[in-house]
Write a protein that holds these residues in place. Sequence first.
Motif, PDB file in Angstrom:
ATOM      1  N   ALA A 106       0.839  -1.196   0.000  1.00 42.61           N
ATOM      2  CA  ALA A 106       0.000   0.000   0.000  1.00 42.61           C
ATOM      3  C   ALA A 106       0.878   1.251   0.000  1.00 42.61           C
ATOM      4  N   ARG A 107       0.405   2.288  -0.647  1.00 40.78           N
ATOM      5  CA  ARG A 107       1.124   3.565  -0.668  1.00 40.78           C
ATOM      6  C   ARG A 107       1.447   4.030   0.752  1.00 40.78           C
ATOM      7  N   ALA A 108       0.502   3.821   1.659  1.00 44.86           N
ATOM      8  CA  ALA A 108       0.701   4.245   3.046  1.00 44.86           C
ATOM      9  C   ALA A 108       1.850   3.500   3.715  1.00 44.86           C
ATOM     10  N   ASP A 109       2.087   2.242   3.312  1.00 49.19           N
ATOM     11  CA  ASP A 109       3.206   1.484   3.868  1.00 49.19           C
ATOM     12  C   ASP A 109       4.533   2.131   3.480  1.00 49.19           C
ATOM     13  N   TYR A 110       4.649   2.495   2.203  1.00 53.36           N
ATOM     14  CA  TYR A 110       5.881   3.150   1.739  1.00 53.36           C
ATOM     15  C   TYR A 110       6.052   4.516   2.408  1.00 53.36           C
ATOM     16  N   ALA A 111       4.948   5.209   2.621  1.00 52.12           N
ATOM     17  CA  ALA A 111       5.013   6.519   3.273  1.00 52.12           C
ATOM     18  C   ALA A 111       5.525   6.384   4.701  1.00 52.12           C
ATOM     19  N   GLU A 112       5.035   5.378   5.412  1.00 48.42           N
ATOM     20  CA  GLU A 112       5.504   5.134   6.776  1.00 48.42           C
ATOM     21  C   GLU A 112       6.995   4.826   6.793  1.00 48.42           C
ATOM     22  N   ALA A 113       7.448   4.072   5.806  1.00 53.30           N
ATOM     23  CA  ALA A 113       8.868   3.730   5.727  1.00 53.30           C
ATOM     24  C   ALA A 113       9.714   4.978   5.512  1.00 53.30           C
ATOM     25  N   ALA A 114       9.261   5.860   4.633  1.00 58.96           N
ATOM     26  CA  ALA A 114       9.989   7.102   4.384  1.00 58.96           C
ATOM     27  C   ALA A 114      10.073   7.935   5.656  1.00 58.96           C
ATOM     28  N   ALA A 115       8.947   8.030   6.390  1.00 52.47           N
ATOM     29  CA  ALA A 115       8.928   8.797   7.639  1.00 52.47           C
ATOM     30  C   ALA A 115       9.863   8.187   8.668  1.00 52.47           C
ATOM     31  N   ALA A 116       9.918   6.855   8.704  1.00 54.62           N
ATOM     32  CA  ALA A 116      10.801   6.169   9.650  1.00 54.62           C
ATOM     33  C   ALA A 116      12.266   6.488   9.351  1.00 54.62           C
ATOM     34  N   VAL A 117      12.620   6.463   8.074  1.00 56.23           N
ATOM     35  CA  VAL A 117      14.002   6.752   7.674  1.00 56.23           C
ATOM     36  C   VAL A 117      14.358   8.206   7.973  1.00 56.23           C
ATOM     37  N   LEU A 118      13.415   9.110   7.714  1.00 53.61           N
ATOM     38  CA  LEU A 118      13.673  10.541   7.910  1.00 53.61           C
ATOM     39  C   LEU A 118      13.768  10.933   9.382  1.00 53.61           C
ATOM     40  N   THR A 119      13.301  10.070  10.258  1.00 47.86           N
ATOM     41  CA  THR A 119      13.327  10.395  11.693  1.00 47.86           C
ATOM     42  C   THR A 119      14.251   9.462  12.470  1.00 47.86           C
ATOM     43  N   THR A 120      15.131   8.775  11.744  1.00 43.93           N
ATOM     44  CA  THR A 120      16.101   7.867  12.366  1.00 43.93           C
ATOM     45  C   THR A 120      17.512   8.269  11.954  1.00 43.93           C
ATOM     46  N   ASP A 121      18.448   8.185  12.869  1.00 47.60           N
ATOM     47  CA  ASP A 121      19.833   8.567  12.579  1.00 47.60           C
ATOM     48  C   ASP A 121      20.555   7.479  11.794  1.00 47.60           C
ATOM     49  N   ASP A 122      21.733   7.851  11.263  1.00 46.63           N
ATOM     50  CA  ASP A 122      22.646   6.919  10.595  1.00 46.63           C
ATOM     51  C   ASP A 122      22.023   6.230   9.385  1.00 46.63           C
ATOM     52  N   GLN A 123      21.392   7.014   8.512  1.00 49.87           N
ATOM     53  CA  GLN A 123      20.780   6.441   7.313  1.00 49.87           C
ATOM     54  C   GLN A 123      21.631   6.654   6.060  1.00 49.87           C
ATOM     55  N   ALA A 124      22.572   7.573   6.102  1.00 47.18           N
ATOM     56  CA  ALA A 124      23.374   7.882   4.913  1.00 47.18           C
ATOM     57  C   ALA A 124      24.093   6.641   4.394  1.00 47.18           C
ATOM     58  N   GLY A 125      24.026   6.437   3.085  1.00 42.75           N
ATOM     59  CA  GLY A 125      24.704   5.317   2.447  1.00 42.75           C
ATOM     60  C   GLY A 125      23.855   4.066   2.321  1.00 42.75           C
ATOM     61  N   ARG A 126      22.676   4.079   2.906  1.00 42.12           N
ATOM     62  CA  ARG A 126      21.834   2.875   2.869  1.00 42.12           C
ATOM     63  C   ARG A 126      20.957   2.832   1.608  1.00 42.12           C
ATOM     64  N   ILE A 127      20.701   1.627   1.170  1.00 44.65           N
ATOM     65  CA  ILE A 127      19.761   1.380   0.072  1.00 44.65           C
ATOM     66  C   ILE A 127      18.757   0.350   0.565  1.00 44.65           C
ATOM     67  N   TYR A 128      17.493   0.713   0.544  1.00 40.19           N
ATOM     68  CA  TYR A 128      16.431  -0.199   0.990  1.00 40.19           C
ATOM     69  C   TYR A 128      15.656  -0.719  -0.213  1.00 40.19           C
ATOM     70  N   PRO A 136       3.686  -5.886   9.882  1.00 42.83           N
ATOM     71  CA  PRO A 136       3.513  -6.487   8.554  1.00 42.83           C
ATOM     72  C   PRO A 136       2.946  -5.463   7.570  1.00 42.83           C
ATOM     73  N   THR A 137       3.284  -5.593   6.303  1.00 41.73           N
ATOM     74  CA  THR A 137       2.682  -4.718   5.297  1.00 41.73           C
ATOM     75  C   THR A 137       1.196  -5.041   5.170  1.00 41.73           C
ATOM     76  N   THR A 138       0.424  -4.082   4.696  1.00 39.91           N
ATOM     77  CA  THR A 138      -1.026  -4.246   4.603  1.00 39.91           C
ATOM     78  C   THR A 138      -1.376  -5.387   3.651  1.00 39.91           C
ATOM     79  N   PRO A 139      -2.148  -6.379   4.097  1.00 36.62           N
ATOM     80  CA  PRO A 139      -2.457  -7.543   3.252  1.00 36.62           C
ATOM     81  C   PRO A 139      -3.251  -7.166   2.004  1.00 36.62           C
ATOM     82  N   LEU A 140      -3.012  -7.895   0.933  1.00 39.15           N
ATOM     83  CA  LEU A 140      -3.743  -7.673  -0.311  1.00 39.15           C
ATOM     84  C   LEU A 140      -5.247  -7.815  -0.079  1.00 39.15           C
TER      85      LEU A 140
END
Length: 283
Positions: free
Chosen positions: A170-192, A270-274
């Motif tokens: 779901a789009r909302a799942d990806y949005a939550e992931a982006a927010a998590a990365v933006l509010t967590t330290d030591d993310q530079a150099g990572r590829i998810y 878990p990601t939102t079920p189909l």
Amino acid sequence: MIVVTGASGQLGRLVIAALLQKVPAGEIVAAVRNPAKVADLAARGVQVRQADYDQPASLVAAFKGADKLLLISASEVGRRVPQHRAVIDAAKAAGVGLLAYTSILHADTSPLPLAAEHRETEALIRASGLPAVILRNSWYTENYLAGIPAALQYGVLLGSAGAGRIASAARADYAEAAAAVLTTDDQAGRIYELAGDESYTLAELAGEITQQSGKAVAYQDLPESEFKAALLGAGLPEALATLLAESDAGAAKGGLFDDGRQLSQLIGRPTTPLSKLVGQALG
């Protein structure tokens, strides 16, 4: 301060909603081409700044004081690279501490033609020297759910993905992931590599629609050219019909599959079920 580009779009709005659960509104900047479209966000205390991918001067001003910046990939396929280059250059000029970019799943090896602009953008980010984190998003499940009304009307779900397994979310799942990365330290150099926990074929999606709606829907696999023609016949613009048909063909080659579960790990659930998303779409 966290700046989100494309903040009036479907993903951008969801990212800001997720950020509002984590940081004060005054620390979030909605960077948009038309500020009037996010008056509701301004009313909640989010900073709104005018930013146009085609007007580099507006970008430098919009990014001023930003600690972190989320570059949501532009919507105009074919024009993304110069637009993204403008954002990257402005981010560097503004001294942004971390650039996050929404790319595509396995951009470096993806068979989807759509991935080419993402590969070029990732290369530009590396060349810029900016501290960066790459969020390689798989397909949005909503891309397929949009076809449910027509599938119910005709009893057929059309596609060109063969038996390729699709690990969408779901789009909302990806949005939550982006927010998590933006509010967590030591993310530079990572590829998810971000994808749904479960995967499905379009035949299985048709089966889920059948089960929940009570109306028989079968999956009909078409050659890419015929699927594109069907989309054009349904009134879709040429560019969108091409994108969807090419992406289905890429999915047939495994381009939308990943089972690493990095998305659910990032969001802590878990990601939102189909099945749930189909149910919501059927309303």
